[in-house]
Design a protein around this motif. Structure first.
Motif, PDB file in Angstrom:
ATOM      1  N   GLN A   1     -62.838 -36.426 -59.532  1.00 36.70           N
ATOM      2  CA  GLN A   1     -62.327 -34.991 -59.612  1.00 36.70           C
ATOM      3  C   GLN A   1     -62.895 -34.153 -59.358  1.00 36.70           C
ATOM      4  O   GLN A   1     -62.601 -32.395 -58.280  1.00 36.70           O
ATOM      5  CB  GLN A   1     -61.754 -35.438 -61.016  1.00 36.70           C
TER       6      GLN A   1
ATOM      7  N   ILE B   1     -62.582 -33.038 -55.183  1.00 30.64           N
ATOM      8  CA  ILE B   1     -61.536 -32.649 -54.540  1.00 30.64           C
ATOM      9  C   ILE B   1     -61.326 -30.758 -54.375  1.00 30.64           C
ATOM     10  O   ILE B   1     -61.150 -30.281 -53.133  1.00 30.64           O
ATOM     11  CB  ILE B   1     -60.436 -33.126 -55.476  1.00 30.64           C
TER      12      ILE B   1
ATOM     13  N   ARG C   1     -64.150 -38.131 -63.338  1.00 28.89           N
ATOM     14  CA  ARG C   1     -64.329 -37.477 -63.839  1.00 28.89           C
ATOM     15  C   ARG C   1     -65.327 -37.009 -62.298  1.00 28.89           C
ATOM     16  O   ARG C   1     -65.513 -35.319 -61.281  1.00 28.89           O
ATOM     17  CB  ARG C   1     -65.601 -36.630 -64.808  1.00 28.89           C
TER      18      ARG C   1
END
Length: 138
Positions: free
Chosen positions: A92, A95, A89
């Motif tokens: 991510q 990103i 998490r």
């Protein structure tokens, strides 16, 4: 000249009751023959007889540890899975920041490599330097 023998440790029956009750919770029954003083452990596939309380305590303790070990492993596995999900998490979440702060394809690749190989902290440092450089160039 003569070696002194140590007396055998004495185990009282009241010490065994909590262990035997714990075994019952794990699906293993027990019974006691009042005439002989023997204790029987009843497993699904058979019965074991004990007349020595010390051996019974050692056996019961080993059974409990053996039956609780998979539960211990499952809790560790759950903890590791949670750490892994948190790690994924956190990666991510970076990103969109990479896409927003990088001006070129090369910078994005470099940021993603840092994220994968060195972790989120190194990637954040790189993105911060990109932001500083962008502000200086304006």
């Amino acid at each position: 000249m003569f070696t002194k023998l140590k007396p055998e440790p004495v185990i009282e029956q009241y010490e065994l009751l909590p262990l035997l009750e714990k075994l019952q919770g794990l699906g293993i029954g027990w019974d006691r023959d009042m005439q002989t003083g023997r204790i029987y452990l009843e497993f699904p596939d058979g019965r074991i007889e004990f007349n020595n309380l010390l051996l019974l305590k050692a056996f019961v303790t080993g059974c409990i540890q053996m039956m609780e070990y998979p539960q211990h492993l499952n809790s560790k596995i759950e903890l590791l899975e949670q750490h892994h999900q948190d790690y994924v998490r956190s990666q991510q979440e970076l990103i969109p920041e990479i896409a927003q702060n990088c001006n070129s394809f090369i910078q994005e690749i470099h940021a993603l490599r840092l994220l994968i190989y060195r972790g989120a902290e190194e990637c954040r440092k790189y993105l911060l330097t990109l932001q500083v450089n962008q502000r200086k160039s304006l």
